[in-house]
Design a protein around this motif. Structure first.
Motif, mmCIF file in Angstrom:
data_model
loop_
_atom_site.group_PDB
_atom_site.id
_atom_site.type_symbol
_atom_site.label_atom_id
_atom_site.label_comp_id
_atom_site.label_asym_id
_atom_site.label_seq_id
_atom_site.Cartn_x
_atom_site.Cartn_y
_atom_site.Cartn_z
ATOM 1 N N GLU A 1 0.797 -1.222 0.000
ATOM 2 C CA GLU A 1 0.000 0.000 0.000
ATOM 3 C C GLU A 1 0.832 1.276 0.000
ATOM 4 O OE1 GLU A 1 -2.707 -0.062 3.234
ATOM 5 O OE2 GLU A 1 -3.676 -1.943 2.647
ATOM 6 N N ASN A 2 2.055 1.191 0.523
ATOM 7 C CA ASN A 2 2.822 2.423 0.687
ATOM 8 C C ASN A 2 4.319 2.140 0.669
ATOM 9 O OD1 ASN A 2 3.410 1.372 3.330
ATOM 10 N ND2 ASN A 2 1.465 2.240 4.041
ATOM 11 N N ALA A 3 5.098 3.200 0.910
ATOM 12 C CA ALA A 3 6.558 3.092 0.870
ATOM 13 C C ALA A 3 7.100 2.145 1.928
ATOM 14 C CB ALA A 3 7.187 4.479 1.033
ATOM 15 N N ARG A 4 6.474 2.109 3.102
ATOM 16 C CA ARG A 4 6.948 1.204 4.160
ATOM 17 C C ARG A 4 6.843 -0.255 3.724
ATOM 18 N NH1 ARG A 4 3.998 4.839 7.107
ATOM 19 N NH2 ARG A 4 2.242 3.374 7.292
ATOM 20 N N HIS A 5 5.738 -0.584 3.068
ATOM 21 C CA HIS A 5 5.579 -1.959 2.578
ATOM 22 C C HIS A 5 6.628 -2.287 1.519
ATOM 23 C CE1 HIS A 5 1.043 -1.781 3.794
ATOM 24 N NE2 HIS A 5 1.847 -1.965 4.826
ATOM 25 N N VAL A 6 6.923 -1.315 0.669
ATOM 26 C CA VAL A 6 7.951 -1.517 -0.354
ATOM 27 C C VAL A 6 9.292 -1.841 0.290
ATOM 28 C CG1 VAL A 6 9.298 -0.386 -2.177
ATOM 29 C CG2 VAL A 6 6.811 -0.052 -2.073
ATOM 30 N N VAL A 7 9.666 -1.060 1.290
ATOM 31 C CA VAL A 7 10.941 -1.269 1.982
ATOM 32 C C VAL A 7 10.969 -2.641 2.653
ATOM 33 C CG1 VAL A 7 12.410 -0.470 3.868
ATOM 34 C CG2 VAL A 7 11.405 1.186 2.286
ATOM 35 N N GLN A 8 9.844 -3.047 3.215
ATOM 36 C CA GLN A 8 9.782 -4.369 3.845
ATOM 37 C C GLN A 8 10.065 -5.482 2.829
ATOM 38 O OE1 GLN A 8 5.941 -4.540 5.722
ATOM 39 N NE2 GLN A 8 6.489 -3.021 7.292
ATOM 40 N N PHE A 9 9.521 -5.354 1.626
ATOM 41 C CA PHE A 9 9.793 -6.351 0.586
ATOM 42 C C PHE A 9 11.272 -6.331 0.184
ATOM 43 C CE2 PHE A 9 5.132 -6.331 -0.441
ATOM 44 C CZ PHE A 9 4.936 -7.706 -0.314
ATOM 45 N N VAL A 10 11.863 -5.150 0.124
ATOM 46 C CA VAL A 10 13.290 -5.044 -0.207
ATOM 47 C C VAL A 10 14.120 -5.697 0.886
ATOM 48 C CG1 VAL A 10 15.222 -3.451 -0.511
ATOM 49 C CG2 VAL A 10 13.038 -2.981 -1.638
ATOM 50 N N GLU A 11 13.790 -5.419 2.143
ATOM 51 C CA GLU A 11 14.535 -6.000 3.261
ATOM 52 C C GLU A 11 14.398 -7.519 3.301
ATOM 53 O OE1 GLU A 11 12.852 -3.826 6.491
ATOM 54 O OE2 GLU A 11 14.306 -2.177 6.351
ATOM 55 N N ASN A 12 13.312 -8.030 2.725
ATOM 56 C CA ASN A 12 13.120 -9.482 2.639
ATOM 57 C C ASN A 12 13.692 -10.063 1.344
ATOM 58 O OD1 ASN A 12 11.784 -9.685 5.123
ATOM 59 N ND2 ASN A 12 9.801 -9.233 4.216
ATOM 60 N N ASN A 13 14.446 -9.200 0.621
ATOM 61 C CA ASN A 13 15.166 -9.621 -0.589
ATOM 62 C C ASN A 13 14.250 -10.140 -1.698
ATOM 63 O OD1 ASN A 13 17.849 -9.062 0.360
ATOM 64 N ND2 ASN A 13 17.687 -10.877 1.667
ATOM 65 N N ARG A 14 13.064 -9.520 -1.825
ATOM 66 C CA ARG A 14 12.212 -9.855 -2.955
ATOM 67 C C ARG A 14 12.786 -9.195 -4.204
ATOM 68 N NH1 ARG A 14 9.520 -14.177 -2.805
ATOM 69 N NH2 ARG A 14 9.001 -13.433 -4.903
ATOM 70 N N PRO A 15 13.200 -9.974 -5.210
ATOM 71 C CA PRO A 15 13.826 -9.393 -6.404
ATOM 72 C C PRO A 15 12.917 -8.422 -7.142
ATOM 73 C CG PRO A 15 13.334 -11.730 -6.717
ATOM 74 C CD PRO A 15 13.137 -11.442 -5.276
ATOM 75 N N GLU A 16 11.594 -8.659 -7.110
ATOM 76 C CA GLU A 16 10.675 -7.751 -7.795
ATOM 77 C C GLU A 16 10.715 -6.355 -7.169
ATOM 78 O OE1 GLU A 16 9.218 -11.957 -8.160
ATOM 79 O OE2 GLU A 16 9.889 -10.669 -6.508
ATOM 80 N N ALA A 17 10.753 -6.316 -5.839
ATOM 81 C CA ALA A 17 10.812 -5.034 -5.134
ATOM 82 C C ALA A 17 12.153 -4.349 -5.368
ATOM 83 C CB ALA A 17 10.580 -5.247 -3.643
ATOM 84 N N ILE A 18 13.213 -5.124 -5.322
ATOM 85 C CA ILE A 18 14.549 -4.560 -5.553
ATOM 86 C C ILE A 18 14.642 -3.954 -6.941
ATOM 87 C CG2 ILE A 18 16.987 -5.164 -5.842
ATOM 88 C CD1 ILE A 18 16.569 -7.233 -3.575
ATOM 89 N N MET A 19 14.110 -4.659 -7.947
ATOM 90 C CA MET A 19 14.139 -4.155 -9.323
ATOM 91 C C MET A 19 13.369 -2.844 -9.446
ATOM 92 S SD MET A 19 12.337 -5.757 -12.708
ATOM 93 C CE MET A 19 10.740 -5.351 -11.997
ATOM 94 N N LEU A 20 12.175 -2.795 -8.842
ATOM 95 C CA LEU A 20 11.358 -1.592 -8.943
ATOM 96 C C LEU A 20 11.984 -0.418 -8.204
ATOM 97 C CD1 LEU A 20 7.804 -3.169 -8.529
ATOM 98 C CD2 LEU A 20 8.754 -2.133 -10.600
ATOM 99 N N VAL A 21 12.633 -0.675 -7.069
ATOM 100 C CA VAL A 21 13.298 0.408 -6.338
ATOM 101 C C VAL A 21 14.489 0.931 -7.138
ATOM 102 C CG1 VAL A 21 14.715 0.915 -4.302
ATOM 103 C CG2 VAL A 21 12.529 -0.258 -4.039
#
Length: 407
Positions: free
Chosen positions: A284-304
């Motif tokens: 829903e927001n930037a915090r959720h995005v960061v959580q996915f990055v911290e969990n090493n989700r490649p999709e989130a890392i790519m989008l960031v």
């Protein structure tokens, strides 16, 4: 104390305004430098400084400076001489604090709020929270120096009101300063949150940098500009609105502002969350995005990373125009670290001329719980201790002190 003695003390303190300003602004930090900066005699400086020390407006710190003889103590503002009330108004919460003159938080609280709430009701709740903080023992006897509000909207700093469409739709042109002025005998400051984050970053971490560009990468995208050591607001306070610079493409995304292809619609936290959700990762927001990055989700890392490139593209245009020596990236998305930063650096170094980037630094902000609050306090301190305004502050301080003595 006799009335004549009180009046004498008040007159001496009123005449000490120039010295107070010199100390507060850092133009003088010892008795010797006060002599040089003020041009006054040693006796006059001693008398006026002693009045400031007795009133608690100035204190001698434990730090010393070499003076050719016995080391002299460094002078500083007495942080307990007054209190500043600050509020950072967000879309869902308001962080409210009483701060000393250091500035540091003395006491604080958080209240929930809706961005759809009317300004009267929201300010009434802030007023009650301020009253609560002022009644607490740790600040009850201090002079209220000023009130300072941070808003997630375009702000006309001179008039103290929100201007234009924003995430606070009912606040446009509402007289915030006038509303609060009916309840408090103290100056009221109103500023955009990104400008306050910029002021905080500059004052606390990079005070000697003359030209700096701050980027807030959070749910939305915004920026603040420091030029010549001072915040640059533009004609109507709209300087730095990089989030709504538009990029053309075959299929531009729709932005919250109603335009197509804005930087925010491509790189803001809400936009990355939108793209993650479309890929099967609800956010829903930037915090959720960061959580996915911290969990090493490649999709989130790519989008960031891609978001960092988008921010870097618009930052490169800013570098070409303003030629800052420093770019600082803060906000919630900055917690994604090098994944975001590398994209920004890539585009800036790729697109800018060598001269513009030869000494340019691009760094992440030190994470703070609420840098807008500290920026709001620094905004107050810079203004009330300035040469043009310090006399009014002394007058209020003397008036309150005399009233307290009579009581």
């Amino acid at each position: 104390m006799k009335k004549s003695s009180i009046l004498s003390d008040a007159t001496l303190l009123a005449n000490s305004a120039e010295l107070l300003s010199l100390i507060a602004t850092g133009a003088a930090s010892s008795r010797a430098t006060l002599l040089d900066a003020s041009g006054l005699s040693r006796v006059t400086v001693t008398q006026r400084l002693n009045a400031l020390l007795a009133a608690g407006l100035v204190r001698e710190t434990e730090r010393t400076l070499p003076s050719g003889g016995r080391p002299t103590r460094v002078l500083a503002i007495g942080e307990n001489a007054g209190v500043i009330l600050v509020a950072n108004i967000g879309e869902t919460h308001i962080h409210i604090a009483a701060m000393d003159l250091q500035p540091a938080i003395v006491s604080q609280l958080t209240i929930e709020v809706s961005s759809q709430a009317d300004p009267d009701g929201t300010l009434e709740r802030i007023h009650h929270a301020f009253s609560d903080l002022l009644s607490r023992a740790d600040v009850a006897d201090r002079l209220l120096f000023a009130i300072s509000l941070s808003l997630p909207t375009p702000v006309d700093h001179k008039r103290g009101c929100v201007v234009g469409p924003s995430v606070l739709p009912k606040w446009d042109e509402f007289d915030i300063r006038g509303w609060l002025g009916r309840h408090y005998e103290a100056p009221v400051f109103v500023e955009n949150d990104v400008n306050l984050m910029t002021i905080c970053e500059h004052r606390q971490n990079f005070p000697h940098v003359e030209d700096m560009f701050f980027i807030k990468a959070g749910t939305g995208i915004g920026s603040g500009i420091v030029t010549g050591g001072k915040i640059f607001r533009g004609a109507q306070g709209a300087a730095g609105d990089i989030g709504h610079i538009q990029f053309t493409s075959d299929d531009p995304p729709l932005c919250r502002c109603g335009k197509l292809g804005c930087v925010e619609a491509r790189a803001g936290g809400w936009a990355i969350a939108r793209d993650l959700t479309a890929r099967g990762f609800p956010a829903e927001n930037a915090r959720h995005v960061v959580q996915f990055v911290e969990n090493n989700r490649p999709e989130a890392i790519m989008l960031v990373r891609r978001a960092g490139q988008t921010i870097g593209e618009v930052a490169s245009d800013v570098v070409s125009i303003l030629n800052p020596s420093l770019i600082v990236i803060g906000g919630t998305l900055a917690k994604a670290g090098e994944y975001l930063l590398s994209g920004v650096r890539e585009l800036v170094y790729q697109r800018c001329l060598p001269l513009a980037i030869r000494e340019l630094q691009i760094v992440l902000s030190d994470p703070q719980r609420d840098s807008a609050l500290f920026g709001a306090a620094h905004l107050v301190l810079d203004d009330i201790f300035s040469r043009g305004n310090v006399d009014a502050l002394i007058e209020r301080f003397v008036k309150r002190s005399e009233t307290a003595r009579v009581v």
